[in-house]
Motif scaffolding. Structure first.
Motif, short mmCIF file in Angstrom:
data_model
loop_
_atom_site.label_atom_id
_atom_site.label_comp_id
_atom_site.label_asym_id
_atom_site.label_seq_id
_atom_site.Cartn_x
_atom_site.Cartn_y
_atom_site.Cartn_z
N UNK A 16 45.24 -20.55 45.95
CA UNK A 16 45.81 -21.58 45.22
C UNK A 16 44.88 -21.95 43.90
N UNK A 17 43.78 -22.18 43.93
CA UNK A 17 42.65 -22.06 42.78
C UNK A 17 42.91 -20.94 41.57
N UNK A 21 44.70 -21.91 37.89
CA UNK A 21 43.99 -21.52 36.86
C UNK A 21 44.54 -20.17 35.99
N UNK A 22 45.48 -19.76 36.37
CA UNK A 22 46.32 -18.63 35.55
C UNK A 22 47.43 -18.93 34.62
N UNK A 88 42.19 -31.76 44.35
CA UNK A 88 42.67 -32.91 45.20
C UNK A 88 44.06 -32.14 45.91
N UNK A 89 44.95 -31.49 44.97
CA UNK A 89 46.38 -30.85 45.49
C UNK A 89 45.87 -29.69 46.51
N UNK A 90 44.92 -28.90 46.26
CA UNK A 90 44.45 -27.79 47.28
C UNK A 90 43.94 -28.70 48.54
N UNK A 91 43.06 -29.71 48.57
CA UNK A 91 42.60 -30.18 49.62
C UNK A 91 43.73 -30.92 50.46
#
Length: 411
Positions: A16-17, A21-22, A88-91
């Motif tokens: 996800x990260x 960031x892509x 926050x979105x990933x968590x």
């Protein structure tokens, strides 16, 4: 086993990260399959800006989150940097997977108990099952089904508010047998936002009736009172935040009347683009009755012995027939499919569903229609598999033929 569990979460977070960031993040967030009028983060940003400028964000056709959501998102955008927002979105997505894993653990424990009773009814002497292994496997499959589901990953990377909606859904599922307050609170927040999740009250009440408590009727009354109190309070808080009831037309009214006909993965937009205007309200009523009322009582009566399957059915029906669906809604209920691994031997439409769900067409509505048909086949296949399983248990049918498991066909 714990290392495997942890590694799944770490890998899912990294995926996800990297995508966030892509260069693909903006492309994904602009896709109509991911972002709709109800969950677009771009609309949230614009609504928060209007609110801070002293302009009612509900006056136009732009912002459709609840006032409580507006207050929370305003706090997030004012105090969190972009990098922390990504976190926050990933968590939130990872936390949803944890709650779904706990739901799977709870349901697998119920299945193990039922299976032992079924084997006694069928007079079968089978080898002792490793109950802990069954429960852990169910947890792993469901959490992994959510963490690595492409629909869920795209939904998170696209920064849609469905990420937070899915968290509330997972809390509603895991709290059905644990906490009346948290179940009522999560369903109330979901109902305030999307209306249709109010149907989840039914499986929660059925769970109460299945409990061993001697005060079942009192618990049901308490549940109804708590739910009514919480949702009334939430409406009051929303009114206090905005100072008017203008938000009702832009939230619940927007969902019911379907004024925005931009394409999405649902069935409403093209139909109401083509329908004659004087028939519009007739078909809106028909569509809304179909998704909100038509299946609640029949499914509750048929699946009263399996409230978790009932909740799954409501989630699937809502994702298929709601007015503004996205792939995040579809991915959520699909991640629950491993809960019914014991029914897969009775299913028959797997090949058809696989072909339909990957179908293509040179007409966008043709693709969405095939996508909806695939989901309908999937849901009905699971429900018919449940019926076949009950039939086999009731009549003591042995499905082992020459050492192999056979399929049961009802004609």
């Amino acid at each position: 086993m714990k290392k495997q569990w942890l590694s799944n979460f770490v890998l899912a977070g990294i995926i996800r990260f990297l995508l966030m960031n892509s260069e693909y993040q903006k492309v994904i967030s602009d896709r109509v399959e991911v972002s709709t009028a109800l969950n677009s983060w771009k609309r949230v940003t614009e609504g928060v800006y209007l609110y801070n400028c002293g302009i009612d964000p509900y006056t136009g056709d732009l912002f459709h989150e609840t006032p409580i959501g507006l207050y929370v998102f305003n706090f997030i955008q004012q105090h969190l940097s972009q990098w922390i927002l990504f976190c926050l979105f990933v968590f939130t997505d990872l936390l949803t997977a944890v709650f779904l894993g706990l739901t799977a653990k709870q349901y697998a424990t119920e299945l193990v108990s039922k299976q032992k009773v079924e084997e006694k009814l069928c007079n079968e002497n089978k080898e002792t099952h490793n109950d802990a292994s069954i429960v852990y496997t169910s947890m792993m499959y469901v959490s992994a089904g959510y963490l690595f589901n492409p629909y869920i990953i795209l939904n998170c990377v696209g920064h849609t508010t469905t990420v937070f909606t899915n968290l509330l859904y997972s809390i509603a599922l895991v709290s059905m047998t644990r906490s009346i307050f948290w179940n009522c609170l999560s369903i109330s927040l979901l109902t305030l936002q999307g209306l249709y999740p109010v149907s989840l009250i039914m499986p929660a009440i059925i769970y109460i009736t299945h409990s061993n408590s001697i005060n079942r009727k009192r618990n049901i009354i308490n549940y109804v009172i708590v739910f009514a109190s919480i949702i009334t309070t939430l409406f009051g808080i929303s009114y206090y935040i905005m100072g008017s009831w203008s938000f009702l037309w832009s939230t619940l009214g927007f969902i019911l009347t379907v004024p925005d006909l931009r394409p999405n993965v649902g069935l409403y937009w093209y139909f109401f683009t083509e329908v004659f205007e004087h028939f519009r309200w007739l078909f809106i009523a028909s569509f809304q009755i179909n998704v909100s009322l038509l299946y609640i009582v029949p499914l509750a009566l048929r699946l009263r012995h399996d409230p978790m399957l009932l909740a799954f059915s409501y989630l699937a029906v809502t994702a298929i027939f709601k007015s503004y669906p996205c792939i995040g809604d579809v991915g959520f209920y699909m991640s629950l499919l491993p809960l019914w691994k014991h029914l897969f031997q009775y299913t028959q439409q797997g090949f058809i569903v696989g072909c339909f769900i990957s179908a293509n067409a040179n007409f966008y509505f043709g693709v969405t229609l095939a996508f909806a048909i695939a989901q309908i086949f999937l849901l009905t296949d699971i429900l018919f598999a449940s019926v076949k399983h009950e039939f086999a248990v009731r009549h003591g049918i042995n499905k082992d033929i020459s050492g192999n498991t056979a399929k049961l066909l009802l004609e």
